[in-house]
Scaffold this motif. Structure first.
Motif, short mmCIF file in Angstrom:
data_model
loop_
_atom_site.label_atom_id
_atom_site.label_comp_id
_atom_site.label_asym_id
_atom_site.label_seq_id
_atom_site.Cartn_x
_atom_site.Cartn_y
_atom_site.Cartn_z
N SER A 169 -17.45 10.36 -1.43
CA SER A 169 -16.35 10.10 -0.52
C SER A 169 -15.35 11.25 -0.60
O SER A 169 -15.15 11.84 -1.66
CB SER A 169 -15.67 8.77 -0.90
N HIS A 170 -14.72 11.53 0.54
CA HIS A 170 -13.73 12.61 0.60
C HIS A 170 -12.74 12.28 1.70
O HIS A 170 -13.10 11.66 2.71
CB HIS A 170 -14.43 13.94 0.92
N CYS A 171 -11.49 12.71 1.54
CA CYS A 171 -10.48 12.47 2.56
C CYS A 171 -9.48 13.62 2.59
O CYS A 171 -9.07 14.11 1.53
CB CYS A 171 -9.75 11.15 2.29
N ASN A 172 -9.11 14.07 3.80
CA ASN A 172 -8.06 15.06 4.01
C ASN A 172 -6.88 14.35 4.66
O ASN A 172 -7.06 13.51 5.54
CB ASN A 172 -8.54 16.19 4.94
N PHE A 173 -5.67 14.73 4.25
CA PHE A 173 -4.46 14.08 4.72
C PHE A 173 -3.62 15.07 5.52
O PHE A 173 -3.38 16.19 5.08
CB PHE A 173 -3.67 13.54 3.52
N PHE A 174 -3.17 14.64 6.71
CA PHE A 174 -2.45 15.53 7.61
C PHE A 174 -1.01 15.09 7.87
O PHE A 174 -0.16 15.92 8.14
CB PHE A 174 -3.20 15.65 8.94
N ALA A 175 -0.75 13.81 7.86
CA ALA A 175 0.59 13.27 8.11
C ALA A 175 0.69 11.95 7.35
O ALA A 175 -0.32 11.30 7.10
CB ALA A 175 0.82 13.05 9.60
N PRO A 176 1.89 11.55 6.99
CA PRO A 176 2.01 10.31 6.22
C PRO A 176 1.71 9.06 7.04
O PRO A 176 2.11 8.96 8.20
CB PRO A 176 3.48 10.31 5.76
N GLY A 177 1.00 8.13 6.42
CA GLY A 177 0.86 6.79 6.97
C GLY A 177 2.06 6.01 6.49
O GLY A 177 2.49 6.17 5.34
N ARG A 178 2.63 5.18 7.34
CA ARG A 178 3.87 4.50 6.99
C ARG A 178 3.74 2.98 7.12
O ARG A 178 3.00 2.48 7.96
CB ARG A 178 5.01 5.00 7.86
N PHE A 179 4.52 2.31 6.28
CA PHE A 179 4.57 0.85 6.25
C PHE A 179 4.74 0.28 7.66
O PHE A 179 5.53 0.76 8.45
CB PHE A 179 5.73 0.40 5.35
N HIS A 180 3.95 -0.75 7.92
CA HIS A 180 4.02 -1.59 9.11
C HIS A 180 3.51 -0.92 10.38
O HIS A 180 3.56 -1.50 11.46
CB HIS A 180 5.46 -2.10 9.32
N ARG A 181 2.99 0.32 10.27
CA ARG A 181 2.43 0.99 11.44
C ARG A 181 1.00 0.47 11.66
O ARG A 181 0.29 0.17 10.71
CB ARG A 181 2.40 2.51 11.24
N ILE A 182 0.62 0.39 12.92
CA ILE A 182 -0.75 -0.01 13.24
C ILE A 182 -1.60 1.26 13.29
O ILE A 182 -1.30 2.20 14.03
CB ILE A 182 -0.82 -0.78 14.57
N ASP A 193 0.82 -1.22 0.00
CA ASP A 193 0.00 0.00 0.00
C ASP A 193 0.85 1.26 0.00
O ASP A 193 0.32 2.37 0.05
CB ASP A 193 -0.92 0.04 1.22
N THR A 194 2.19 1.10 -0.02
CA THR A 194 3.07 2.25 0.10
C THR A 194 3.90 2.47 -1.16
O THR A 194 4.02 1.59 -2.01
CB THR A 194 4.02 2.07 1.30
N ASP A 195 4.50 3.65 -1.22
CA ASP A 195 5.44 3.96 -2.30
C ASP A 195 6.84 3.50 -1.89
O ASP A 195 7.01 2.86 -0.84
CB ASP A 195 5.39 5.44 -2.65
N ALA A 196 7.84 3.84 -2.68
CA ALA A 196 9.22 3.41 -2.41
C ALA A 196 9.76 3.94 -1.09
O ALA A 196 10.67 3.36 -0.51
CB ALA A 196 10.13 3.82 -3.56
N ALA A 197 9.19 5.03 -0.59
CA ALA A 197 9.63 5.61 0.69
C ALA A 197 8.88 5.00 1.88
O ALA A 197 9.09 5.41 3.02
CB ALA A 197 9.45 7.12 0.67
N GLY A 198 7.96 4.04 1.61
CA GLY A 198 7.21 3.42 2.69
C GLY A 198 6.04 4.26 3.18
O GLY A 198 5.53 4.04 4.27
N ILE A 199 5.59 5.22 2.36
CA ILE A 199 4.46 6.09 2.71
C ILE A 199 3.23 5.64 1.94
O ILE A 199 3.29 5.36 0.74
CB ILE A 199 4.80 7.56 2.39
N VAL A 200 2.09 5.59 2.62
CA VAL A 200 0.84 5.12 2.00
C VAL A 200 0.49 5.98 0.80
O VAL A 200 0.46 7.21 0.88
CB VAL A 200 -0.32 5.14 3.01
N TYR A 201 0.22 5.31 -0.31
CA TYR A 201 -0.27 5.97 -1.53
C TYR A 201 -1.72 6.36 -1.27
O TYR A 201 -2.55 5.52 -0.90
CB TYR A 201 -0.11 5.02 -2.70
#
Length: 135
Positions: A57-70, A11-19
């Motif tokens: 549907s709508h979504c606002n993003f405030f901080a990156p979601g990262r790989f393997h985080r719960i 679910d993430t890009d090469a930097a481990g941040i959720v797309y």
């Protein structure tokens, strides 16, 4: 109501941040978890020819979601109308809100082949009202 999941690498890009489009899938998953917890599992609704299709549907993003985080998704109910309701989803990584979004869905009958909006059953309305925030 809360639902938790671990962010998979796919679910993430090469930097481990959720797309970002994955948050819409996460909201859909949280909705089905919410409905299962209040006694309306998706498979039973479909057997009864009932569904809750997505209208908006709508979504606002405030901080990156990262790989393997719960991630904890808190789902609450905003507006409830005759045939339509709004679910609000807040995504948290521990104490950090990383995103907030909403979905507007309809209560429909699949009887007869063509989906047709129906009034939300009173029993379901009462269950939704228990989680209503007024948003």
């Amino acid at each position: 109501m809360e639902y938790q999941f671990k962010i998979p690498f796919g679910d993430t890009d090469a930097a481990g941040i959720v797309y970002y489009p994955n948050y819409y899938r996460y909201m859909d998953n949280a909705t089905h978890e919410f409905f299962e917890k209040i006694g309306y599992p998706t498979e039973e609704m479909l057997e009864k020819k009932q569904a809750i299709p997505l209208l908006e549907s709508h979504c606002n993003f405030f901080a990156p979601g990262r790989f393997h985080r719960i991630i904890t998704v808190k789902t609450s109910v905003g507006e409830i109308r005759d045939k339509v309701f709004k679910l609000i989803h807040q995504f948290k990584d521990q104490d950090t809100v990383i995103a907030e979004g909403y979905e507007v869905r309809a209560w429909v009958s699949l009887d007869g082949g063509k989906p047709k909006a129906q009034p939300i059953p009173e029993e379901l309305k009462h269950k939704l009202q228990r989680y209503q925030t007024g948003g």
